[in-house]
Write a protein that holds these residues in place. Structure first.
Motif, PDB file in Angstrom:
ATOM      1  N   ILE A 193     -61.078   6.098 -11.143  1.00  0.00           N
ATOM      2  CA  ILE A 193     -61.457   7.427 -10.646  1.00  0.00           C
ATOM      3  C   ILE A 193     -61.128   7.562  -9.164  1.00  0.00           C
ATOM      4  O   ILE A 193     -60.860   8.663  -8.682  1.00  0.00           O
ATOM      5  CB  ILE A 193     -62.967   7.663 -10.902  1.00  0.00           C
ATOM      6  N   ASP A 194     -61.133   6.449  -8.451  1.00  0.00           N
ATOM      7  CA  ASP A 194     -60.805   6.498  -7.020  1.00  0.00           C
ATOM      8  C   ASP A 194     -59.531   7.329  -6.853  1.00  0.00           C
ATOM      9  O   ASP A 194     -58.545   7.115  -7.574  1.00  0.00           O
ATOM     10  CB  ASP A 194     -60.581   5.055  -6.524  1.00  0.00           C
ATOM     11  N   SER A 195     -59.535   8.272  -5.920  1.00  0.00           N
ATOM     12  CA  SER A 195     -58.452   9.259  -5.869  1.00  0.00           C
ATOM     13  C   SER A 195     -57.089   8.615  -5.626  1.00  0.00           C
ATOM     14  O   SER A 195     -56.083   9.053  -6.193  1.00  0.00           O
ATOM     15  CB  SER A 195     -58.752  10.302  -4.785  1.00  0.00           C
ATOM     16  N   GLU A 196     -57.068   7.543  -4.809  1.00  0.00           N
ATOM     17  CA  GLU A 196     -55.794   6.882  -4.508  1.00  0.00           C
ATOM     18  C   GLU A 196     -55.213   6.233  -5.763  1.00  0.00           C
ATOM     19  O   GLU A 196     -54.014   6.290  -6.015  1.00  0.00           O
ATOM     20  CB  GLU A 196     -55.993   5.801  -3.429  1.00  0.00           C
ATOM     21  N   HIS A 197     -56.089   5.612  -6.533  1.00  0.00           N
ATOM     22  CA  HIS A 197     -55.637   4.868  -7.711  1.00  0.00           C
ATOM     23  C   HIS A 197     -55.320   5.813  -8.859  1.00  0.00           C
ATOM     24  O   HIS A 197     -54.426   5.546  -9.663  1.00  0.00           O
ATOM     25  CB  HIS A 197     -56.689   3.820  -8.060  1.00  0.00           C
ATOM     26  N   LEU A 208     -61.105  -2.386   0.435  1.00  0.00           N
ATOM     27  CA  LEU A 208     -61.605  -2.480  -0.947  1.00  0.00           C
ATOM     28  C   LEU A 208     -60.582  -1.862  -1.896  1.00  0.00           C
ATOM     29  O   LEU A 208     -60.338  -2.371  -2.999  1.00  0.00           O
ATOM     30  CB  LEU A 208     -62.953  -1.763  -1.088  1.00  0.00           C
ATOM     31  N   GLU A 209     -59.952  -0.787  -1.449  1.00  0.00           N
ATOM     32  CA  GLU A 209     -58.991  -0.091  -2.317  1.00  0.00           C
ATOM     33  C   GLU A 209     -57.680  -0.868  -2.481  1.00  0.00           C
ATOM     34  O   GLU A 209     -57.029  -0.769  -3.520  1.00  0.00           O
ATOM     35  CB  GLU A 209     -58.729   1.312  -1.779  1.00  0.00           C
ATOM     36  N   VAL A 210     -57.277  -1.606  -1.442  1.00  0.00           N
ATOM     37  CA  VAL A 210     -56.080  -2.454  -1.588  1.00  0.00           C
ATOM     38  C   VAL A 210     -56.358  -3.520  -2.649  1.00  0.00           C
ATOM     39  O   VAL A 210     -55.533  -3.778  -3.537  1.00  0.00           O
ATOM     40  CB  VAL A 210     -55.698  -3.099  -0.231  1.00  0.00           C
TER      41      VAL A 210
HETATM   42 MG    MG Z   1     -60.614   6.399  -2.443  1.00  0.00          MG
END
Ligand code: MG
Ligand code: NDP
Length: 392
Positions: free
Chosen positions: A143-147, A214-216
């Motif tokens: 759901i994370d927008s980047e992913h 965290l996102e990386v």
């Molecule tokens: Mg994000």
């Protein structure tokens, strides 16, 4: 009908997910709703959406007397029963922190689709999460927008055609500030995010850029690329949600005005796209200009610290994550300053970062120890005063 369990329904992502359900009543029904402490809001949500089961995970909070037709349960264990129910198709994990790890593993182990907002579960237990999905047949959709952006850019492509992922970051409220200026900022300043309205923990993570680290790590686990092929860049407008560079040099991005409702809807219905008038708002002129800047590593050291913890493997990412959770709470309570967040996490990483991880018990143990060490470092006033890393 897609039958949904929403974990963390009372939070920012949980409320956005319920807004999606409200707009698409012929597409979704809610089977499970969970909250931690906010019993009033959960009771209202239960009255509106009538799930089969409602869970309050904080066992110290009393269940409401007027719980409606839903069955109410209390405590952490209840969430694990709720996500494995046969009447649940999709588990949307919008819990905050490593508390999301066991529900993530349970849902994937039971073969569910997991719409994952709770990035901390992938950071703390990435290999275990992928293994649970493989063994249980569950499906992990971010759901994370980047992913979500990356997932959308990858549609139709092959893994071999991907050269590099470029995550975008808004830069948070302190973009452009020097390290010296950041020594004086407090929680009220850090909670004022320029482009996203989110829960307190991720808002502080966005201010320190720990969120981007965290996102990386999240991207590494989701898309299987090595850390040297995952970059991050500051993009203050939050219009381009991330980019994929292919081997031939072509770069695809996904764009839109910032709203989490779009990636939530996409994760629930992937690979289908569902028409939603409320989300079709894009206007390239109004979105202009789109600009990009490098990360200032001196002012925001938590980014590099987190990425190197991910690349180190073993327990390091779980230690970074747990230390960060403690540091954020300490900063919010004004027990430590903005820059000291990095120092107290380093104390835990120095001591525990090299531990191996063989299974869930190891992750939970290292998470527990990292919280203790970081809390001690907070009490001691940070790394320098704790005498760590100084020459004898
Ligand atoms: Mg994000
Ligand atoms: P919030 O703080 O707004 O909500 C957190 C939710 O989790 C609440 O329902 C809260 O319950 C519950 N909760 C808190 N602590 C616990 C616990 N120990 N055990 C079980 N439940 C708990 O967070 P967000 O919605 O902002 O974020 C949720 C997750 O989504 C995070 O991992 C975040 O990184 C990620 N995310 C969020 C984005 C956003 O826009 N907000 C964007 C991308 C990712 P209660 O309130 O009842 O106490």
């Amino acid at each position: 009908m897609i039958r949904v369990a929403i974990l963390g329904a009372t939070g920012s992502i949980g409320r956005s997910a319920l807004e999606i359900v409200r707009r698409h009543p012929d597409l979704f029904t809610v089977e499970v709703l969970t909250g931690h402490r906010n019993v009033e809001l959960l009771r209202d949500q239960v009255a509106e959406f009538r799930p089969a089961v409602a869970v309050l995970t904080d066992g110290d909070v009393d269940l409401p007397a007027d719980g409606g037709s839903s069955r109410w349960f209390s405590g952490r264990e209840a969430i694990l029963d709720a996500v494995t129910r046969p009447d649940v198709d999709v588990v949307l994990n919008a819990l905050v922190g490593a508390a999301g790890l066991e529900p993530t593993l349970a849902a994937l182990g039971e073969g569910k689709r997991l719409a994952l907002a709770n990035k901390e579960s992938l950071v703390a237990g990435g290999d275990l999460v992928l293994e649970a999905a493989r063994v249980g047949g569950g499906e992990l959709v971010p759901i994370d927008s980047e992913h979500s952006a990356i997932l959308q850019c990858l549609e139709g492509g092959t893994p071999e055609s991907v050269h590099r992922l470029i995550l975008t970051a808004s830069g948070g409220p302190f973009r452009g500030r020097t390290r010296n200026e950041l020594a004086k900022v407090g929680p009220a300043d850090a909670l004022r995010h320029p482009t996203w309205d989110m829960g307190a923990k991720i808002t502080i993570d966005s201010a320190t850029l720990a969120n981007k680290a965290l996102e990386v790590i999240e991207a590494h686990h989701l898309y299987g690329l090595s850390y040297d092929r995952i970059d991050a860049v500051i993009h203050p407008q939050s219009i381009i949600h991330s980019m994929v560079e292919f081997v031939d040099g072509s770069v695809l991005s996904q764009m839109g005005f910032p709203t989490m409702e779009l990636p939530i809807l996409y994760a629930l219905t992937y690979p289908q796209r569902v028409a939603d008038d409320a989300l079709r708002t894009f206007d390239p002129v109004r979105a202009s200009p789109l600009t990009f800047e490098p990360i200032d590593h001196e002012a925001f050291p938590l980014f590099r610290l987190g990425v190197s913890a991910g690349a180190r493997g073993g327990a390091a990412a779980a230690v970074y994550n747990a230390g960060n959770e403690v540091a954020v709470q300490a900063f919010l309570k004004e027990s430590i300053g903005f820059l000291e967040m990095c120092e107290v996490i380093e104390v835990a990483l120095d001591r525990l970062g090299g531990h191996p991880v063989r299974g869930l018990a190891d992750v939970l143990e290292v998470d527990r120890e990292a919280r203790i060490l970081t809390a001690e470092a907070v009490r001691d006033g940070g790394r320098s005063k704790a005498g760590v890393g100084t020459s004898p």
